[in-house]
Design a protein around this motif. Sequence first.
Motif, PDB file in Angstrom:
ATOM      1  N   GLN A 213       0.809  -1.219   0.000  1.00  0.00           N
ATOM      2  CA  GLN A 213       0.000   0.000   0.000  1.00  0.00           C
ATOM      3  C   GLN A 213       0.844   1.272   0.000  1.00  0.00           C
ATOM      4  OE1 GLN A 213      -3.918  -1.927   2.234  1.00  0.00           O
ATOM      5  NE2 GLN A 213      -3.160   0.059   2.899  1.00  0.00           N
ATOM      6  N   ALA A 214       2.160   1.130   0.028  1.00  0.00           N
ATOM      7  CA  ALA A 214       3.060   2.288  -0.079  1.00  0.00           C
ATOM      8  C   ALA A 214       4.254   1.843  -0.920  1.00  0.00           C
ATOM      9  CB  ALA A 214       3.514   2.759   1.299  1.00  0.00           C
ATOM     10  N   ASP A 215       3.965   1.405  -2.146  1.00  0.00           N
ATOM     11  CA  ASP A 215       4.972   0.712  -2.961  1.00  0.00           C
ATOM     12  C   ASP A 215       5.628   1.609  -4.004  1.00  0.00           C
ATOM     13  OD1 ASP A 215       2.872   1.043  -4.717  1.00  0.00           O
ATOM     14  OD2 ASP A 215       2.967  -0.995  -5.526  1.00  0.00           O
ATOM     15  N   ASP A 216       5.802   2.888  -3.688  1.00  0.00           N
ATOM     16  CA  ASP A 216       6.386   3.806  -4.676  1.00  0.00           C
ATOM     17  C   ASP A 216       7.835   3.450  -5.005  1.00  0.00           C
ATOM     18  OD1 ASP A 216       6.152   4.995  -1.848  1.00  0.00           O
ATOM     19  OD2 ASP A 216       7.888   6.062  -2.639  1.00  0.00           O
ATOM     20  N   ALA A 217       8.599   2.932  -4.028  1.00  0.00           N
ATOM     21  CA  ALA A 217       9.980   2.528  -4.323  1.00  0.00           C
ATOM     22  C   ALA A 217       9.987   1.335  -5.282  1.00  0.00           C
ATOM     23  CB  ALA A 217      10.731   2.185  -3.037  1.00  0.00           C
ATOM     24  N   TYR A 218       9.088   0.379  -5.058  1.00  0.00           N
ATOM     25  CA  TYR A 218       8.961  -0.768  -5.961  1.00  0.00           C
ATOM     26  C   TYR A 218       8.640  -0.297  -7.378  1.00  0.00           C
ATOM     27  CZ  TYR A 218       6.721  -4.787  -8.204  1.00  0.00           C
ATOM     28  OH  TYR A 218       6.353  -5.765  -9.090  1.00  0.00           O
ATOM     29  N   ARG A 219       7.667   0.594  -7.500  1.00  0.00           N
ATOM     30  CA  ARG A 219       7.272   1.085  -8.825  1.00  0.00           C
ATOM     31  C   ARG A 219       8.370   1.940  -9.454  1.00  0.00           C
ATOM     32  NH1 ARG A 219       3.120   4.460  -8.054  1.00  0.00           N
ATOM     33  NH2 ARG A 219       2.963   4.184  -5.799  1.00  0.00           N
ATOM     34  N   SER A 220       9.079   2.693  -8.623  1.00  0.00           N
ATOM     35  CA  SER A 220      10.214   3.482  -9.128  1.00  0.00           C
ATOM     36  C   SER A 220      11.293   2.565  -9.673  1.00  0.00           C
ATOM     37  CB  SER A 220      10.796   4.349  -8.004  1.00  0.00           C
ATOM     38  OG  SER A 220       9.849   5.257  -7.497  1.00  0.00           O
ATOM     39  N   PHE A 221      11.594   1.509  -8.915  1.00  0.00           N
ATOM     40  CA  PHE A 221      12.637   0.550  -9.295  1.00  0.00           C
ATOM     41  C   PHE A 221      12.304  -0.104 -10.633  1.00  0.00           C
ATOM     42  CE2 PHE A 221      14.766  -3.661  -8.793  1.00  0.00           C
ATOM     43  CZ  PHE A 221      16.060  -3.217  -8.551  1.00  0.00           C
ATOM     44  N   LYS A 222      11.045  -0.458 -10.820  1.00  0.00           N
ATOM     45  CA  LYS A 222      10.636  -1.107 -12.068  1.00  0.00           C
ATOM     46  C   LYS A 222      10.597  -0.117 -13.228  1.00  0.00           C
ATOM     47  CE  LYS A 222      10.160  -5.009  -9.965  1.00  0.00           C
ATOM     48  NZ  LYS A 222      11.219  -6.028 -10.097  1.00  0.00           N
ATOM     49  N   ALA A 223      10.245   1.145 -12.947  1.00  0.00           N
ATOM     50  CA  ALA A 223      10.115   2.152 -14.002  1.00  0.00           C
ATOM     51  C   ALA A 223      11.450   2.781 -14.384  1.00  0.00           C
ATOM     52  CB  ALA A 223       9.142   3.241 -13.569  1.00  0.00           C
ATOM     53  N   GLY A 224      12.423   2.757 -13.461  1.00  0.00           N
ATOM     54  CA  GLY A 224      13.727   3.359 -13.732  1.00  0.00           C
ATOM     55  C   GLY A 224      13.800   4.837 -13.418  1.00  0.00           C
ATOM     56  N   HIS A 225      12.808   5.350 -12.703  1.00  0.00           N
ATOM     57  CA  HIS A 225      12.832   6.749 -12.265  1.00  0.00           C
ATOM     58  C   HIS A 225      11.952   6.881 -11.029  1.00  0.00           C
ATOM     59  CE1 HIS A 225       8.735   7.495 -13.831  1.00  0.00           C
ATOM     60  NE2 HIS A 225       9.112   6.717 -14.850  1.00  0.00           N
ATOM     61  N   ILE A 226      12.148   7.957 -10.263  1.00  0.00           N
ATOM     62  CA  ILE A 226      11.411   8.126  -9.016  1.00  0.00           C
ATOM     63  C   ILE A 226       9.930   8.373  -9.282  1.00  0.00           C
ATOM     64  CG2 ILE A 226      11.108   9.554  -6.955  1.00  0.00           C
ATOM     65  CD1 ILE A 226      14.093  10.100  -6.982  1.00  0.00           C
ATOM     66  N   ILE A 227       9.091   7.599  -8.610  1.00  0.00           N
ATOM     67  CA  ILE A 227       7.645   7.808  -8.577  1.00  0.00           C
ATOM     68  C   ILE A 227       7.285   8.073  -7.125  1.00  0.00           C
ATOM     69  CG2 ILE A 227       5.380   6.762  -8.924  1.00  0.00           C
ATOM     70  CD1 ILE A 227       6.682   5.012 -11.111  1.00  0.00           C
ATOM     71  N   ALA A 228       6.712   9.222  -6.834  1.00  0.00           N
ATOM     72  CA  ALA A 228       6.452   9.614  -5.446  1.00  0.00           C
ATOM     73  C   ALA A 228       4.954   9.643  -5.159  1.00  0.00           C
ATOM     74  CB  ALA A 228       7.064  10.982  -5.167  1.00  0.00           C
ATOM     75  N   ASP A 229       4.535   8.942  -4.105  1.00  0.00           N
ATOM     76  CA  ASP A 229       3.163   9.049  -3.609  1.00  0.00           C
ATOM     77  C   ASP A 229       3.127  10.112  -2.521  1.00  0.00           C
ATOM     78  OD1 ASP A 229       2.267   7.059  -5.262  1.00  0.00           O
ATOM     79  OD2 ASP A 229       2.503   5.462  -3.775  1.00  0.00           O
ATOM     80  N   ASP A 230       2.026  10.841  -2.435  1.00  0.00           N
ATOM     81  CA  ASP A 230       1.964  11.951  -1.480  1.00  0.00           C
ATOM     82  C   ASP A 230       1.557  11.497  -0.086  1.00  0.00           C
ATOM     83  OD1 ASP A 230       2.212  14.770  -0.912  1.00  0.00           O
ATOM     84  OD2 ASP A 230       0.028  14.812  -0.729  1.00  0.00           O
ATOM     85  N   ALA A 231       0.538  10.643   0.013  1.00  0.00           N
ATOM     86  CA  ALA A 231       0.032  10.272   1.333  1.00  0.00           C
ATOM     87  C   ALA A 231      -0.485   8.838   1.358  1.00  0.00           C
ATOM     88  CB  ALA A 231      -1.070  11.240   1.764  1.00  0.00           C
ATOM     89  N   PRO A 232       0.396   7.842   1.193  1.00  0.00           N
ATOM     90  CA  PRO A 232      -0.043   6.449   1.228  1.00  0.00           C
ATOM     91  C   PRO A 232      -0.503   6.050   2.623  1.00  0.00           C
ATOM     92  CG  PRO A 232       2.346   6.551   1.218  1.00  0.00           C
ATOM     93  CD  PRO A 232       1.856   7.961   1.019  1.00  0.00           C
TER      94      PRO A 232
END
Length: 323
Positions: A213-232
């Motif tokens: 439910q707060a997997d922005d690092a996982y999604r960033s790692f797969k995408a190759g760039h930072i994806i930031a969630d504001d309020a997981p």
Amino acid sequence: MLDKVPAASLTLDDVIAAHERIAPYVHRTPVLTSSYLNELTGAELFFKCENFQKAGAFKVRGACNAVFGLSDEMAKRGVATHSSGNHALSLSYAAGRRGIPCHVVMPRTAPEAKKAAVRGYGGQITECEPSTTSREAVFAEVEARTGAEFVHPYNDPRVICGQATCSRELLDQVAGLDAVIAPIGGGGMVSGTCLTLSNIAPEMEIYAAEPEQADDAYRSFKAGHIIADDAPETIADGLKVPLKDNTWHFVSNHVTDILTASEEEIIDAMKLTWQRMKIVIEASCAVPLATILKNPEVFRGKRVGVIITGGNVDMNKLPWIEG
């Protein structure tokens, strides 16, 4: 100044200097094992217990390195940060040991146990809404008002070097590890682990564990760039913040993989650790074990260092007790 140094230029010498600097103020935490958990996972697990650390969390390492690395002139103005809990109380602890002010911005929803610990160490709390946007906006006001030195919870080279001392100790305590796994939110501990292992044991696998439910690092790692969630929203309150440039450098270059676990899996792993190892850990710290249990094929037959990052739990709000 180390806080201005790009993450890519940090060296093992910086880690060694940090270890010497913080030694009078932190514990060399123990490594525990569990034959039950070894049988359950098919791996040999070695738990580096930062829940027994000063201030109850690994973050005291980075906080002490930053605070005791300040010049006397900078220290006079005090330090300031924003944090959901463990960095806040760790920086308050470090500032108290040096006798300087500490200003902390915390989400109003942060655990009361962590707020009480911050105040107990002398930190001055300003509350914000539980979002990255609110946290950073309120902090900007506090920083402008106080003129204190900003010590970022994780995107600060001084903090990363301090956190790196944990895995350096682990390598001294346990020989022949195949992998190390740690929780990931903003990535300070994982970055420190990468800094140490890439210099001392570059063949070792490095895993990061994150809530679904707060997997922005996982999604960033797969995408190759930072994806930031504001309020997981997750029970793992210490893992809600996004990666930043310094921590992304280490994650993108040195992490083997990022694994995720559901809320139920995290709570089950937390409860299992309490029951079987007889130690108190936070929900955030249970995420690595949850992902090992979920992905046994990744770890089976390996010697795995598991970093337990803290033990600051609100005893009135245990996740397996309703109400």
